[in-house]
Design a protein around this motif. Structure first.
Motif, mmCIF file in Angstrom:
data_model
loop_
_atom_site.group_PDB
_atom_site.id
_atom_site.type_symbol
_atom_site.label_atom_id
_atom_site.label_comp_id
_atom_site.label_asym_id
_atom_site.label_seq_id
_atom_site.Cartn_x
_atom_site.Cartn_y
_atom_site.Cartn_z
ATOM 1 N N ALA A 20 37.808 -43.901 -21.730
ATOM 2 C CA ALA A 20 38.435 -44.909 -20.866
ATOM 3 C C ALA A 20 38.541 -46.245 -21.601
ATOM 4 C CB ALA A 20 37.643 -45.070 -19.569
ATOM 5 N N TYR A 21 37.482 -46.652 -22.293
ATOM 6 C CA TYR A 21 37.535 -47.907 -23.050
ATOM 7 C C TYR A 21 38.583 -47.841 -24.162
ATOM 8 C CZ TYR A 21 33.410 -49.881 -20.801
ATOM 9 O OH TYR A 21 32.525 -50.399 -19.886
ATOM 10 N N LEU A 22 38.655 -46.696 -24.833
ATOM 11 C CA LEU A 22 39.597 -46.561 -25.939
ATOM 12 C C LEU A 22 41.035 -46.381 -25.462
ATOM 13 C CD1 LEU A 22 37.544 -44.302 -28.370
ATOM 14 C CD2 LEU A 22 38.009 -46.755 -28.578
ATOM 15 N N SER A 23 41.232 -46.181 -24.176
ATOM 16 C CA SER A 23 42.591 -45.982 -23.670
ATOM 17 C C SER A 23 43.415 -47.260 -23.744
ATOM 18 C CB SER A 23 42.554 -45.459 -22.237
ATOM 19 O OG SER A 23 42.051 -46.439 -21.359
ATOM 20 N N ALA A 24 42.768 -48.413 -23.828
ATOM 21 C CA ALA A 24 43.496 -49.679 -23.857
ATOM 22 C C ALA A 24 43.594 -50.282 -25.255
ATOM 23 C CB ALA A 24 42.832 -50.689 -22.917
ATOM 24 N N GLN A 25 42.656 -49.919 -26.128
ATOM 25 C CA GLN A 25 42.654 -50.510 -27.468
ATOM 26 C C GLN A 25 41.703 -49.747 -28.369
ATOM 27 O OE1 GLN A 25 40.918 -54.411 -27.647
ATOM 28 N NE2 GLN A 25 39.261 -53.896 -26.274
ATOM 29 N N GLU A 26 41.841 -49.971 -29.658
ATOM 30 C CA GLU A 26 40.869 -49.397 -30.577
ATOM 31 C C GLU A 26 39.656 -50.319 -30.602
ATOM 32 O OE1 GLU A 26 42.523 -51.203 -34.800
ATOM 33 O OE2 GLU A 26 42.848 -49.097 -34.359
ATOM 34 N N LEU A 27 38.501 -49.735 -30.826
ATOM 35 C CA LEU A 27 37.242 -50.485 -30.838
ATOM 36 C C LEU A 27 36.363 -49.993 -31.966
ATOM 37 C CD1 LEU A 27 36.422 -50.263 -27.021
ATOM 38 C CD2 LEU A 27 37.094 -52.337 -28.230
ATOM 39 N N THR A 28 35.471 -50.859 -32.425
ATOM 40 C CA THR A 28 34.458 -50.430 -33.383
ATOM 41 C C THR A 28 33.321 -49.763 -32.620
ATOM 42 O OG1 THR A 28 33.174 -52.466 -33.269
ATOM 43 C CG2 THR A 28 34.959 -52.388 -34.906
ATOM 44 N N ALA A 29 32.487 -49.041 -33.337
ATOM 45 C CA ALA A 29 31.320 -48.414 -32.713
ATOM 46 C C ALA A 29 30.427 -49.491 -32.090
ATOM 47 C CB ALA A 29 30.548 -47.597 -33.740
ATOM 48 N N GLY A 30 30.323 -50.638 -32.731
ATOM 49 C CA GLY A 30 29.519 -51.737 -32.195
ATOM 50 C C GLY A 30 30.071 -52.267 -30.889
ATOM 51 N N ASP A 31 31.412 -52.403 -30.814
ATOM 52 C CA ASP A 31 32.055 -52.850 -29.569
ATOM 53 C C ASP A 31 31.791 -51.851 -28.445
ATOM 54 O OD1 ASP A 31 33.163 -55.135 -30.727
ATOM 55 O OD2 ASP A 31 35.051 -54.125 -31.220
ATOM 56 N N ILE A 32 31.873 -50.588 -28.770
ATOM 57 C CA ILE A 32 31.623 -49.541 -27.779
ATOM 58 C C ILE A 32 30.157 -49.580 -27.352
ATOM 59 C CG2 ILE A 32 31.542 -47.043 -27.397
ATOM 60 C CD1 ILE A 32 33.963 -46.915 -29.409
ATOM 61 N N GLY A 33 29.272 -49.715 -28.325
ATOM 62 C CA GLY A 33 27.838 -49.730 -28.040
ATOM 63 C C GLY A 33 27.418 -50.857 -27.114
ATOM 64 N N LYS A 34 28.115 -51.985 -27.158
ATOM 65 C CA LYS A 34 27.783 -53.132 -26.301
ATOM 66 C C LYS A 34 27.966 -52.808 -24.823
ATOM 67 C CE LYS A 34 29.092 -56.543 -29.741
ATOM 68 N NZ LYS A 34 30.102 -57.538 -30.121
ATOM 69 N N ARG A 35 28.735 -51.783 -24.517
ATOM 70 C CA ARG A 35 29.033 -51.438 -23.130
ATOM 71 C C ARG A 35 28.065 -50.403 -22.551
ATOM 72 N NH1 ARG A 35 33.201 -53.261 -25.787
ATOM 73 N NH2 ARG A 35 34.915 -54.281 -24.738
ATOM 74 N N PHE A 36 27.142 -49.924 -23.374
ATOM 75 C CA PHE A 36 26.228 -48.868 -22.943
ATOM 76 C C PHE A 36 24.785 -49.246 -23.252
ATOM 77 C CE2 PHE A 36 30.257 -46.811 -23.765
ATOM 78 C CZ PHE A 36 30.404 -45.973 -22.681
ATOM 79 N N GLU A 37 23.888 -48.737 -22.438
ATOM 80 C CA GLU A 37 22.458 -48.931 -22.685
ATOM 81 C C GLU A 37 21.924 -47.709 -23.408
ATOM 82 O OE1 GLU A 37 20.188 -50.101 -19.267
ATOM 83 O OE2 GLU A 37 21.735 -51.488 -18.599
ATOM 84 N N MET A 38 22.333 -47.563 -24.676
ATOM 85 C CA MET A 38 21.841 -46.464 -25.505
ATOM 86 C C MET A 38 21.843 -46.917 -26.954
ATOM 87 S SD MET A 38 25.007 -43.700 -25.488
ATOM 88 C CE MET A 38 25.223 -43.653 -23.726
ATOM 89 N N SER A 39 21.133 -46.190 -27.768
ATOM 90 C CA SER A 39 20.969 -46.563 -29.169
ATOM 91 C C SER A 39 22.271 -46.360 -29.952
ATOM 92 C CB SER A 39 19.860 -45.716 -29.798
ATOM 93 O OG SER A 39 20.263 -44.361 -29.868
ATOM 94 N N PRO A 41 22.563 -44.731 -32.794
ATOM 95 C CA PRO A 41 22.726 -43.328 -33.178
ATOM 96 C C PRO A 41 23.273 -42.455 -32.039
ATOM 97 C CG PRO A 41 20.638 -44.144 -33.996
ATOM 98 C CD PRO A 41 21.210 -45.207 -33.086
ATOM 99 N N ALA A 42 22.909 -42.760 -30.796
ATOM 100 C CA ALA A 42 23.420 -41.988 -29.659
ATOM 101 C C ALA A 42 24.924 -42.221 -29.505
ATOM 102 C CB ALA A 42 22.687 -42.359 -28.381
ATOM 103 N N ILE A 43 25.362 -43.469 -29.642
ATOM 104 C CA ILE A 43 26.797 -43.785 -29.577
ATOM 105 C C ILE A 43 27.524 -43.037 -30.692
ATOM 106 C CG2 ILE A 43 28.518 -45.626 -29.934
ATOM 107 C CD1 ILE A 43 27.263 -45.799 -27.193
ATOM 108 N N SER A 44 26.943 -43.049 -31.862
ATOM 109 C CA SER A 44 27.537 -42.375 -33.011
ATOM 110 C C SER A 44 27.697 -40.869 -32.756
ATOM 111 C CB SER A 44 26.633 -42.595 -34.222
ATOM 112 O OG SER A 44 27.374 -42.772 -35.363
ATOM 113 N N ARG A 45 26.692 -40.262 -32.145
ATOM 114 C CA ARG A 45 26.775 -38.826 -31.823
ATOM 115 C C ARG A 45 27.892 -38.564 -30.815
ATOM 116 N NH1 ARG A 45 21.221 -39.311 -32.255
ATOM 117 N NH2 ARG A 45 20.939 -39.534 -30.014
#
Length: 110
Positions: A20-39, A41-45
């Motif tokens: 859903a986040y990527l549906s509007a724009q491209e993001l870095t893993a760090g940008d994506i990670g800021k939206r979740f309460e997880m590590s 490495p978990a975002i990377s997986r």
């Protein structure tokens, strides 16, 4: 890409939210990670599962890796439609659009 990989990717709520986040724009893993309460490495997986399913592609630019939806994926087309009517994903997609708009606006001239 096996259909089983697609279903495995879509079976996870965080991965659907990432789509859903990527549906509007491209993001870095760090940008994506800021939206979740997880590590990180978990975002990377999660991103790896999405990429292996053919739903997301990545591109390294300097020290950052940018992720975006694979535009020719039928699953992404259908998911994008579902996000428009889904009570959970719809607000995430709107938030992503607002963030994309904020990044494109130039700052005040100095």
């Amino acid at each position: 890409m096996a259909i089983d990989q697609v279903f495995e990717a879509l079976a996870s709520r965080p991965r659907r939210e990432i789509l859903a986040y990527l549906s509007a724009q491209e993001l870095t893993a760090g940008d994506i990670g800021k939206r979740f309460e997880m590590s990180a490495p978990a975002i990377s997986r999660h991103l790896s599962v999405l990429e292996n399913a053919g739903l997301v592609s990545s591109e390294r630019r300097g020290q950052f890796v940018f992720y975006r939806l694979v535009p020719d994926s039928l699953v992404n087309t259908l998911t994008g439609f579902a996000f428009e009517i889904c009570p959970t994903a719809g607000p995430l997609k709107r938030e992503a659009r607002q963030l994309a708009g904020a990044k494109k606006k130039p700052g005040p001239a100095r």
